[in-house]
Design a protein around this motif. Structure first.
Motif, PDB file in Angstrom:
ATOM      1  N   LEU A 269       0.834  -1.206   0.138  1.00 50.91           N
ATOM      2  CA  LEU A 269       0.175  -0.076   0.041  1.00 50.91           C
ATOM      3  C   LEU A 269       0.950   1.162  -0.043  1.00 50.91           C
ATOM      4  O   LEU A 269       1.879   1.339   0.915  1.00 50.91           O
ATOM      5  N   GLY A 270       0.689   2.205  -0.927  1.00 52.24           N
ATOM      6  CA  GLY A 270       1.231   3.541  -1.038  1.00 52.24           C
ATOM      7  C   GLY A 270       2.795   3.354  -1.429  1.00 52.24           C
ATOM      8  O   GLY A 270       3.386   4.139  -1.584  1.00 52.24           O
ATOM      9  N   GLY A 271       3.090   2.086  -2.327  1.00 48.53           N
ATOM     10  CA  GLY A 271       4.278   1.968  -2.735  1.00 48.53           C
ATOM     11  C   GLY A 271       4.363   2.395  -4.237  1.00 48.53           C
ATOM     12  O   GLY A 271       3.509   3.224  -4.776  1.00 48.53           O
ATOM     13  N   ARG A 272       5.437   2.314  -4.960  1.00 53.91           N
ATOM     14  CA  ARG A 272       5.609   2.991  -6.443  1.00 53.91           C
ATOM     15  C   ARG A 272       5.627   2.048  -7.142  1.00 53.91           C
ATOM     16  O   ARG A 272       6.165   0.754  -7.178  1.00 53.91           O
ATOM     17  N   VAL A 273       5.097   2.200  -8.352  1.00 52.98           N
ATOM     18  CA  VAL A 273       4.973   1.327  -9.585  1.00 52.98           C
ATOM     19  C   VAL A 273       5.210   1.976 -10.768  1.00 52.98           C
ATOM     20  O   VAL A 273       5.049   3.191 -10.914  1.00 52.98           O
ATOM     21  N   THR A 274       6.289   1.526 -11.766  1.00 51.90           N
ATOM     22  CA  THR A 274       6.583   2.126 -12.833  1.00 51.90           C
ATOM     23  C   THR A 274       5.810   1.630 -14.012  1.00 51.90           C
ATOM     24  O   THR A 274       5.743   0.262 -14.090  1.00 51.90           O
ATOM     25  N   VAL A 275       4.856   2.268 -14.539  1.00 49.78           N
ATOM     26  CA  VAL A 275       4.327   1.921 -15.690  1.00 49.78           C
ATOM     27  C   VAL A 275       4.728   2.234 -17.013  1.00 49.78           C
ATOM     28  O   VAL A 275       5.270   3.402 -17.244  1.00 49.78           O
ATOM     29  N   ASN A 276       5.349   1.244 -17.985  1.00 49.88           N
ATOM     30  CA  ASN A 276       5.877   1.354 -19.284  1.00 49.88           C
ATOM     31  C   ASN A 276       4.811   0.875 -20.268  1.00 49.88           C
ATOM     32  O   ASN A 276       4.135  -0.044 -20.388  1.00 49.88           O
ATOM     33  N   GLY A 277       4.767   2.068 -21.167  1.00 52.24           N
ATOM     34  CA  GLY A 277       3.719   1.640 -22.335  1.00 52.24           C
ATOM     35  C   GLY A 277       4.726   1.500 -23.565  1.00 52.24           C
ATOM     36  O   GLY A 277       5.622   1.987 -23.808  1.00 52.24           O
TER      37      GLY A 277
ATOM     38  N   ARG B 262      -2.134   4.173  -4.064  1.00 53.92           N
ATOM     39  CA  ARG B 262      -2.864   4.852  -2.947  1.00 53.92           C
ATOM     40  C   ARG B 262      -2.664   4.059  -1.487  1.00 53.92           C
ATOM     41  O   ARG B 262      -2.083   2.780  -1.781  1.00 53.92           O
ATOM     42  N   LYS B 263      -2.905   4.592  -0.563  1.00 57.98           N
ATOM     43  CA  LYS B 263      -2.765   4.002   0.819  1.00 57.98           C
ATOM     44  C   LYS B 263      -3.991   3.141   1.168  1.00 57.98           C
ATOM     45  O   LYS B 263      -3.926   2.306   2.141  1.00 57.98           O
ATOM     46  N   ASP B 264      -5.044   3.294   0.447  1.00 56.86           N
ATOM     47  CA  ASP B 264      -6.251   2.425   0.603  1.00 56.86           C
ATOM     48  C   ASP B 264      -6.551   1.515  -0.277  1.00 56.86           C
ATOM     49  O   ASP B 264      -5.631   1.217  -0.899  1.00 56.86           O
ATOM     50  N   ARG B 265      -7.765   0.808  -0.214  1.00 55.24           N
ATOM     51  CA  ARG B 265      -7.805  -0.072  -1.190  1.00 55.24           C
ATOM     52  C   ARG B 265      -7.016  -1.090  -1.341  1.00 55.24           C
ATOM     53  O   ARG B 265      -6.395  -1.594  -2.418  1.00 55.24           O
ATOM     54  N   PRO B 266      -6.895  -1.921  -0.134  1.00 54.09           N
ATOM     55  CA  PRO B 266      -5.918  -3.339  -0.291  1.00 54.09           C
ATOM     56  C   PRO B 266      -7.129  -4.263  -0.935  1.00 54.09           C
ATOM     57  O   PRO B 266      -8.234  -4.311  -0.660  1.00 54.09           O
ATOM     58  N   SER B 267      -6.395  -5.365  -1.626  1.00 53.40           N
ATOM     59  CA  SER B 267      -7.318  -6.350  -1.884  1.00 53.40           C
ATOM     60  C   SER B 267      -6.703  -7.653  -2.242  1.00 53.40           C
ATOM     61  O   SER B 267      -5.324  -7.584  -2.550  1.00 53.40           O
ATOM     62  N   ASP B 268      -7.179  -8.998  -1.742  1.00 53.26           N
ATOM     63  CA  ASP B 268      -6.579 -10.124  -1.999  1.00 53.26           C
ATOM     64  C   ASP B 268      -6.502 -10.747  -3.718  1.00 53.26           C
ATOM     65  O   ASP B 268      -6.165 -11.403  -4.176  1.00 53.26           O
ATOM     66  N   GLU B 269      -7.655 -10.006  -4.294  1.00 52.51           N
ATOM     67  CA  GLU B 269      -7.760 -10.277  -5.598  1.00 52.51           C
ATOM     68  C   GLU B 269      -6.985  -9.298  -6.546  1.00 52.51           C
ATOM     69  O   GLU B 269      -6.459  -8.396  -5.955  1.00 52.51           O
ATOM     70  N   PRO B 270      -6.620  -9.664  -7.695  1.00 50.28           N
ATOM     71  CA  PRO B 270      -5.716  -8.790  -8.591  1.00 50.28           C
ATOM     72  C   PRO B 270      -6.741  -7.555  -8.989  1.00 50.28           C
ATOM     73  O   PRO B 270      -7.893  -7.549  -8.964  1.00 50.28           O
ATOM     74  N   GLN B 271      -6.198  -6.393  -8.775  1.00 48.30           N
ATOM     75  CA  GLN B 271      -6.644  -5.121  -9.288  1.00 48.30           C
ATOM     76  C   GLN B 271      -6.010  -4.615 -10.211  1.00 48.30           C
ATOM     77  O   GLN B 271      -5.262  -5.437 -11.105  1.00 48.30           O
ATOM     78  N   ALA B 272      -6.239  -3.538 -11.029  1.00 49.75           N
ATOM     79  CA  ALA B 272      -5.647  -3.285 -12.351  1.00 49.75           C
ATOM     80  C   ALA B 272      -5.317  -1.537 -12.537  1.00 49.75           C
ATOM     81  O   ALA B 272      -5.647  -0.959 -11.825  1.00 49.75           O
ATOM     82  N   ILE B 273      -4.179  -1.517 -13.401  1.00 50.76           N
ATOM     83  CA  ILE B 273      -3.978  -0.022 -13.773  1.00 50.76           C
ATOM     84  C   ILE B 273      -4.495  -0.322 -15.205  1.00 50.76           C
ATOM     85  O   ILE B 273      -4.244  -0.946 -16.029  1.00 50.76           O
ATOM     86  N   ARG B 274      -5.101   1.165 -15.693  1.00 54.49           N
ATOM     87  CA  ARG B 274      -5.477   1.267 -16.994  1.00 54.49           C
ATOM     88  C   ARG B 274      -5.148   2.440 -17.569  1.00 54.49           C
ATOM     89  O   ARG B 274      -4.964   3.443 -16.849  1.00 54.49           O
TER      90      ARG B 274
END
Lengths: 610, 250
Positions: free
Chosen positions: A105-113, A161-173
């Protein structure tokens, strides 16, 4: 010899110097008052805003493309969970890769397109886990759209974000908006078209109404027609006394007759039958009237028949109005797309119903004044001087008192005077007494320049009305009849009456006196003189000025909406306030086109006619 | 008989236009009024039908005091007094026929006339009068398409519609060339002799006066300076009327 000349030139120089000084002071104060500040426009913030506006105005939102929305998703675990295996990414078309593909939660993700079109703009969203697809929301990841580089790639480091944790896969669009198909007219353009049509017709209706009322008023405001209207003191007093009586009688009589006709008009077929019958009878009476009659009671008979015909005509008009209202309402339901034709009949009939009593008041007033002054004039000439004097004294006293009472009554109502009876009665009695004294001092036959009095009153009212801009008038009308084009019509019409009334009466003053003289010499009455000698001369200038006014009204109607008067001005104001400059630009273009077109057209028409 | 008694007109700007003018015109007389420009000829003619209100004095016609008549009676008097003008005073944008018919306005039903409707007899009468002054073919032309001489004929036809007993002619030929002037004067003379209409005509040229008028009166600065037969105006009289330095031309 040189001494005085020298002195004068010194005075002259001094005078010029002081004049220059005064002018300097005036301009200095003017600059201060108008707050001219050359520093303001230089500020970077203001210049940026100005650039915004100019760019917006330069790109009117005339056409729009259909937008296709391309969505590219990549799965993400938040927080990380080794038990879940994420599906592989399809790399055939545009795709995004997340490193790492799981994050706390609250980590960083690098998005490459990859495989994007160079120069495209991409919007990034985080799709939190949702119970169903309908509850899926898109939460914005990047503050600004991201631009794709020439290699068709982009990189963005997203802070999760720091909220919205989930055990299921979520997504970036990643979302790409693409234009598709041909451009089509924008909604702004459609709205603008609707409103510009409203604007043009607003101007048309206002001009028509204003012109219709300005024409008769212009005769009252023409010095050459009014200056020779004089009446003897005694008969004018009688006329004045009878004026309010005539007004009330006419109003009541016409209201009653209208009600009578209206009652019959409630049922269609009997109403129609009654209408036919009354029209036939009126026609017969007019035919009877048009026969030349001689004899002692000819005038009385003619007058009686005329009155009967007039009353019957009013009855028929009341009937017609009611039938018209019913017909209009009926047609509105039946005609479908042409319902506006039904509306036209409805509005005209309704207008007729409204103005009939007012017309009655006006006609009653006119009839009583003219009949009263001519009959009393005859009486005063034939009777003994003392009787005439006494009669005039009574008439003048009463006329003064009654008119003063009416005027003061109006003032008392306007200012909500506490004790209206005393406020009205005392001054009214005083005016009556003054009139009594005047009538005793003044000769009964002394001519009073009634024409010039009417002329001056007319001109004063016209000038006062003309000095108030329609944009201000419309505020009052919007309160009365509601915001919308109707208020605009009324404001523009009122201003048109004032403006055209003055222009028209100046045209009447410019006509040749000769034909008037000639027609008067034939024994024609005043109305005939106007119809045969005045009107033919004023037709061309009247048409020219009407077109000119229509031009002005179109221009005015484009901004009357700023004051709540409907038309395109309403849209412009709204868009400017919402900082939608691209939309306002469309409306400004529309205004420019309409005004320029009508300018050109009216110039052509004027050339043709005059 | 028309009687003018002690007629005086002072305009609002204090100009004394007529100064105590008195004369009588017998029925059927052709009387010329002569004098310099500004001598009061036009004012005199206009005081007779009260296009100009006289300041003092009376105009009495067959025992009726025109100057004392109330507006409504004045209309009835005016319709028996025709008038023609130097500038013709036609409504130039209207047709010749409408101009002629407007001479009938004092007689027609006011209501009908407002919508430009005239009884058939009036239209026939208008055509007959146009025939009489020789321009029946122009009835449907616009008045401003006509030449000066033709316009004055329309003016005469308009006056004839009134069935006048008196015709006031205010410099009827001053805007016309000599040939046209004579033709117009001949029409006036014919109406005077055939219909017995009294003509009171102001004129500039003495030869026209001597050729057509039965009698002449002369004004100088509003005062009557001559009343007699046209042929009595010799060089001596001429100088009395027009001033010492005047020369006869015509």
């Amino acid at each position: 010899m040189s001494q005085p000349r020298n002195r004068r030139s010194i005075w002259r120089s001094l005078a010029i110097f002081f004049a220059a000084l005064v002018i300097l002071v005036v301009y200095a104060y003017g600059l201060q008052v108008t707050k001219v500040d050359l520093e303001k426009p230089k500020e970077a913030r203001r210049q940026a805003q100005l650039t915004n506006i100019i760019r917006g105005l330069a790109r009117p939102r005339l056409f729009e493309y259909e937008e296709k929305r391309l969505e590219i998703d990549a799965p993400l675990m938040m927080p990380c969970n080794d038990q879940v295996v994420l599906p592989p990414v399809d790399t055939s078309g545009r795709y995004i890769e997340l490193t790492p593909n799981c994050v706390a939660l609250g980590g960083r993700v690098t998005v490459n397109g990859y495989n994007f079109e160079p120069g495209e703009t991409v919007f990034l969203y985080f799709l939190p886990r949702a119970a169903s697809i309908h509850e899926q929301v898109e939460l914005r990841l990047a503050d600004a759209p991201i631009e794709v580089n020439p290699q068709g790639q982009f990189t963005y480091v997203a802070e999760m974000r720091k909220d919205r944790p989930s055990d299921e896969p979520q997504a970036i669009r990643a979302v790409v908006k693409m234009r598709s198909g041909l451009p089509h007219p924008s909604d702004t353009l459609k709205d603008t078209w609707d409103k510009i049509v409203e604007t043009v017709f607003l101007a048309l209706i206002a001009t028509t109404l204003g012109t219709a009322l300005a024409i008769p008023i212009s005769f009252l405001g023409a010095r050459n027609l009014m200056s020779n209207v004089v009446s003897p003191f005694g008969s004018i007093m009688t006329g004045l006394l009878l004026a309010p009586v005539g007004g009330v009688v006419g109003f009541r009589l016409f209201s009653w007759l209208k009600g009578l006709g209206g009652g019959l008009g409630q049922r269609a077929w009997p109403g129609l039958g009654a209408l036919m019958v009354s029209i036939a009878v009126v026609w017969a009476l007019i035919l009877l009237l048009s026969r030349q009659t001689r004899g002692r009671f000819a005038a009385l008979r003619q007058g009686g028949l005329g009155l009967l015909a007039a009353l019957l005509a009013v009855f028929a008009l009341g009937l017609l109005a009611t039938l018209g209202i019913r017909l209009g309402l009926g047609l509105q339901e039946v005609l479908g797309p042409f319902a506006f034709l039904g509306n036209l009949i409805f509005v005209i009939a309704d207008l007729l119903a409204i103005i009939l009593p007012l017309l009655g008041g006006l006609m009653g007033l006119f009839l009583f004044v003219s009949l009263g002054s001519s009959l009393s004039g005859r009486f005063l000439r034939s009777t003994r001087p003392t009787t005439a004097k006494a009669f005039t004294a009574i008439a003048a006293t009463l006329a003064g008192a009654v008119l003063a009472a009416l005027l003061l009554g109006g003032i008392a109502w306007l200012y909500e005077v506490e004790n209206p009876v005393r406020f009205v009665a005392v001054p009214a009695a005083a005016v009556g007494a003054i009139m009594l004294v005047i009538s005793l001092l003044v000769d009964v036959q002394r001519p009073v320049p009634t024409g010039m009095i009417v002329y001056n009153i007319t001109r004063t009212i016209l000038n006062a009305l003309r000095s108030i801009e329609p944009l201000i008038m419309v505020v009052a009308f919007a309160v009365w009849v509601g915001i919308g084009p109707f208020a605009g019509v009324m404001a523009l019409a009122l201003h048109t009456i004032a403006g055209l009334g003055k222009l028209y009466s100046e045209q009447v003053e410019n006509i040749l006196e000769g034909p008037i003289e000639a027609v008067t010499a034939t024994g024609a009455n005043r109305l005939q003189t106007i119809v045969y000698a005045v009107i033919p001369q004023i037709v061309p200038p009247y048409i020219a000025f009407t077109i000119y006014r229509w031009d002005i009204n179109v221009r005015m109607s484009t901004i009357i909406g700023f004051g709540g008067g409907g038309g395109i001005g309403f849209l412009v104001q709204q868009n400017l306030n919402l900082l939608k400059y691209r939309d306002a630009s469309v409306q400004m273009i529309a205004i420019a086109i309409v005004v320029a077109t009508l300018d050109y057209a009216s110039a052509k028409v004027r050339e043709r006619i005059v | 008989m028309l009687e003018v008694k002690n007629l005086t007109k002072i305009y609002d700007n204090k100009v004394l236009a007529l100064d105590n003018v008195s004369f009588q015109v017998e029925d059927g007389q052709f009387m010329a009024v002569i004098g310099l420009s500004g001598s009061g000829k036009s004012t005199l003619l206009r005081c007779i039908n009260r296009l100009v209100e006289p300041t003092r004095g009376q105009v009495i016609w067959d025992g009726v005091d025109i100057t004392a008549a109330p507006q409504e009676d004045l209309r009835l008097i005016r319709r028996r007094i025709g008038m023609i003008f130097q500038q013709f005073n036609l409504v130039t944008r209207a047709s010749v026929l409408t101009n002629v018919l407007s001479g009938r306005l004092g007689y027609t039903n006011p209501l009908w006339s407002l919508i430009n409707y005239f009884p058939k007899e009036d239209v026939e009468k208008a055509m007959a009068n146009l025939e009489r002054v020789g321009i029946a073919d122009k009835a449907h032309s616009r008045a401003d398409e006509l030449s000066g001489g033709q316009q004055q004929r329309v003016g005469i036809a308009r006056a004839l519609m009134q069935d006048p007993q008196i015709l006031l002619a205010d410099e009827p030929v001053a805007s016309l060339d000599p040939v046209l002037a004579h033709s117009i004067m001949r029409i006036l003379k014919k109406l005077n002799q055939e219909d017995g209409i009294s003509v009171i005509c102001s004129l500039h040229f003495l030869d026209l006066v001597q050729q057509y008028a039965d009698r002449a009166i002369a004004l100088n600065e509003g005062r009557p300076v001559f009343d007699g037969l046209p042929r009595e105006i010799d060089d001596q009289r001429f100088k009395e009327i027009y001033g010492r330095d005047a020369e006869r031309i015509g």
